[in-house]
Structures are given as structure tokens and as C-alpha cells.
Design an enzyme around this catalytic site. Structure first.
Site, PDB file in Angstrom:
ATOM      1  N   LYS A 190       0.849  -1.187   0.000  1.00 30.36           N
ATOM      2  CA  LYS A 190       0.000   0.000   0.000  1.00 30.36           C
ATOM      3  C   LYS A 190       0.885   1.238   0.000  1.00 30.36           C
ATOM      4  O   LYS A 190       2.068   1.200   0.372  1.00 30.36           O
ATOM      5  CB  LYS A 190      -0.942   0.025   1.208  1.00 30.36           C
ATOM      6  CG  LYS A 190      -0.250   0.070   2.586  1.00 30.36           C
ATOM      7  CD  LYS A 190       0.144   1.464   3.025  1.00 30.36           C
ATOM      8  CE  LYS A 190       0.901   1.444   4.358  1.00 30.36           C
ATOM      9  NZ  LYS A 190       1.642   2.685   4.631  1.00 30.36           N
ATOM     10  N   ILE A 207      11.509  -4.411   2.688  1.00 27.01           N
ATOM     11  CA  ILE A 207      11.194  -4.620   4.099  1.00 27.01           C
ATOM     12  C   ILE A 207      11.429  -3.341   4.892  1.00 27.01           C
ATOM     13  O   ILE A 207      12.386  -2.614   4.649  1.00 27.01           O
ATOM     14  CB  ILE A 207      12.046  -5.782   4.656  1.00 27.01           C
ATOM     15  CG1 ILE A 207      11.662  -7.094   3.954  1.00 27.01           C
ATOM     16  CG2 ILE A 207      11.879  -5.921   6.165  1.00 27.01           C
ATOM     17  CD1 ILE A 207      12.586  -8.259   4.278  1.00 27.01           C
ATOM     18  N   ALA A 240       4.095  -1.419   4.128  1.00 28.05           N
ATOM     19  CA  ALA A 240       3.269  -2.363   4.894  1.00 28.05           C
ATOM     20  C   ALA A 240       3.273  -3.773   4.330  1.00 28.05           C
ATOM     21  O   ALA A 240       2.281  -4.495   4.429  1.00 28.05           O
ATOM     22  CB  ALA A 240       1.834  -1.847   5.029  1.00 28.05           C
ATOM     23  N   SER A 251       2.502  -6.325   7.109  1.00 31.32           N
ATOM     24  CA  SER A 251       1.090  -6.301   7.494  1.00 31.32           C
ATOM     25  C   SER A 251       0.225  -6.965   6.433  1.00 31.32           C
ATOM     26  O   SER A 251      -0.719  -7.696   6.747  1.00 31.32           O
ATOM     27  CB  SER A 251       0.633  -4.858   7.708  1.00 31.32           C
ATOM     28  OG  SER A 251       1.327  -4.250   8.772  1.00 31.32           O
ATOM     29  N   ASP A 309      -1.861  -1.255  10.909  1.00 35.06           N
ATOM     30  CA  ASP A 309      -2.436  -1.139   9.563  1.00 35.06           C
ATOM     31  C   ASP A 309      -2.807  -2.483   8.940  1.00 35.06           C
ATOM     32  O   ASP A 309      -3.177  -2.553   7.773  1.00 35.06           O
ATOM     33  CB  ASP A 309      -1.502  -0.368   8.624  1.00 35.06           C
ATOM     34  CG  ASP A 309      -0.089  -0.941   8.593  1.00 35.06           C
ATOM     35  OD1 ASP A 309       0.126  -2.024   9.167  1.00 35.06           O
ATOM     36  OD2 ASP A 309       0.796  -0.296   7.999  1.00 35.06           O
TER      37      ASP A 309
END
Length: 278
Positions: A9, A94, A99, A102, A135
């Protein structure tokens, strides 16, 4: 074996508000998925051990990995009598503000929910994600949203798909905690920016978009401001840092500028991706 795409994202705008009693910060952000993604390969095993592996040597395979954490949090809601072998083909940098971890965790949770017919409610999924990372729950949405709270309260916005995006990351990572610890006051939220993007007034949106974390992250990684300047000089309509950084993205309405930018930067930094919003 099941293969699942796990998408990154970007934060199209981000304001950090106040510190909460639970240690999280309240935020106001607009998020959208991009086509840059990891591929997760999942096999059920009959042991009690979740086994993680990756093509990336920097990918954590211990209990610090969010896939591990979300599996442990799932067990607080359902009895699980098996485990999984999980291989993550990492393409998302990373600790980069995209994210990826997540996203991996949420996709794994949704797969296990389906694989074991757990029938988790939306509220249970939301709580498992909250226990795992701020998130994580966003990746159940897969839309352009305005997210508030810790990033888990959503209002869906107008479609923002198929925008030309250049992602640039110099290979460094930033600790989100270090950035949060050095933040000053917020910019007062994203009200006007939300109206602009929701009404597809992109000229106003590109002019007003901001990320309050940029000023702190730029002090930690000076190259962030240089990358933004290069994107601007190469014709992007908006250059902005995503999350706590150090990844910077550029949005290009002009396709020729988009292609030219990628050509100019692709060999200059460790990670340069040509992608689109979903």
C-alpha cells in the site's frame, strides 16, 4: 499448495494526531493498494510449528514476524489443531513504509480462516488484526479509503485505480518508532484532501497532499528529499513519502514522463518499481 498475492500500500496523505493510552497514535490517512506484491506459498502441516521461509535473507522467520503474531492472535479466538509451512517470495522492500509485513499477515489470516472454515466475524478479524499491527486490517478492504483511529476505521473513497506510480527506495530501512517518537504536532487532519480525492479533483489533491512523518524521516535519511526532488524534476504530479519511509512514490498523469522517469532512475537506487494503483 496455495499461492496468494500480497499487495503493498501507499499513503496518499498521512497525518499523525495524538498518542493513545494503548501506545498507538491516532492517525488520519488515505491509503491505496498498488500492484507491487509478494507471493505467499502456503502448505498445511500436521505439526504445531509454523515454519516461515523466504527468498529474502532479511525476512524475519522468528516470532517477530507478523505472520507468526497473527497466527498466535488467531488462537485466542479459535482452537487450531494444525500449522503451516509458509514461503514468502518478497518483492516489497522490508521496513520501507509499504506495509508488506502487514499485508502478508492479513492475507495469511484470511487464507487460514477459509482453509479451516473458522467463520470469523468481521469484528473478530478486526480485533485479531489490531492485536497484530496497526495497519493490518486495511488489507481486508483493498480499496481507496480514508483511515482513522489507529488506521482501522475506514471510509471508502472514490476509485483511484490505474494511476501510474514509480516507487523508489534506496535500500535503507527506518524504525517507525524512531519517527513517531520525534513527531511534532499534526497538520489538523485530511478534510480538504479527502474532499478533493473523493470528488476526483486531482489537481487540488496533488497540490495539498502531505505526510507529517516526512520531516522527521528526511532527517534520518537525507536521500528522501533528493529522491522527491528528482521525481518532481522528471514530471511527476505528486511525490510523497509512504508511511514512515524511506520509500518515496511519484504519481504520473503523463505516461511518457512515467516511462522516462523509470528509465532514468531504475539503475540509480536499490529498489525502483514501475507499478499502478489498484
Amino acid at each position: 499448495m496455495m499461492k496468494i498475492n500480497s499487495y503493498a500500500k501507499i499513503n496518499l496523505s498521512l497525518d499523525v494526531l495524538d498518542l493513545r493510552e494503548d501506545g498507538y497514535h491516532n492517525i488520519d490517512t488515505i491509503m491505496n493498494l498498488i500492484d507491487l506484491h509478494d507471493v505467499i506459498e502456503i502448505n498445511r502441516n500436521n505439526t504445531n510449528e509454523l515454519k516461515l521461509s523466504s527468498n529474502n535473507s532479511n525476512f524475519p522467520t522468528d516470532k517477530t514476524n507478523l505472520i507468526y503474531k497473527i497466527f498466535e492472535n488467531l488462537k485466542k479466538f479459535r482452537k487450531i489443531n494444525c500449522s503451516y509451512d509458509v514461503f514468502v517470495d518478497k518483492q516489497i522492500p522490508i521496513s520501507a513504509g509499504l506495509a508488506g509485513g502487514s499485508s502478508n499477515a492479513c492475507e495469511f489470516l484470511m487464507y487460514v480462516n477459509d482453509d479451516l472454515s473458522l467463520n470469523l466475524s468481521n469484528q473478530e478479524i478486526k480485533e485479531i488484526c489490531r492485536l497484530t499491527g496497526a495497519d493490518t486490517f486495511y488489507f481486508t478492504s483493498k480499496k481507496c479509503v480514508r483511515a482513522t483511529g489507529i488506521g482501522n476505521e475506514f471510509v471508502r473513497l472514490s476509485d483511484f485505480s490505474n494511476k501510474n506510480i514509480i516507487i523508489v527506495n534506496n535500500g535503507m530501512s527506518i524504525s517507525s518508532k524512531d519517527v513517531y517518537d520525534n513527531l511534532k504536532e499534526s497538520n489538523g487532519g485530511l478534510g480538504k484532501i479527502t474532499v478533493a480525492i473523493d470528488s476526483r479533483d486531482y489537481e487540488t489533491f496533488y497540490r495539498k497532499a502531505f505526510n507529517t512523518m516526512e520531516s522527521v524521516s528526511e532527517r534520518l535519511v537525507e536521500e528522501i528529499s533528493d529522491i522527491k526532488e528528482q521525481l518532481n524534476n522528471l514530471g511527476c504530479d505528486l511525490s510523497l513519502m509512504s508511511g514512515s519511509g524511506p520509500t518515496v512514490f511519484g504519481i504520473f498523469e503523463n505516461y511518457n514522463d512515467y516511462e522516462n522517469c523509470y528509465s532514468k532512475l531504475k539503475d540509480k537506487y536499490k529498489y525502483v518499481f514501475k507499478t499502478k494503483t489498484l
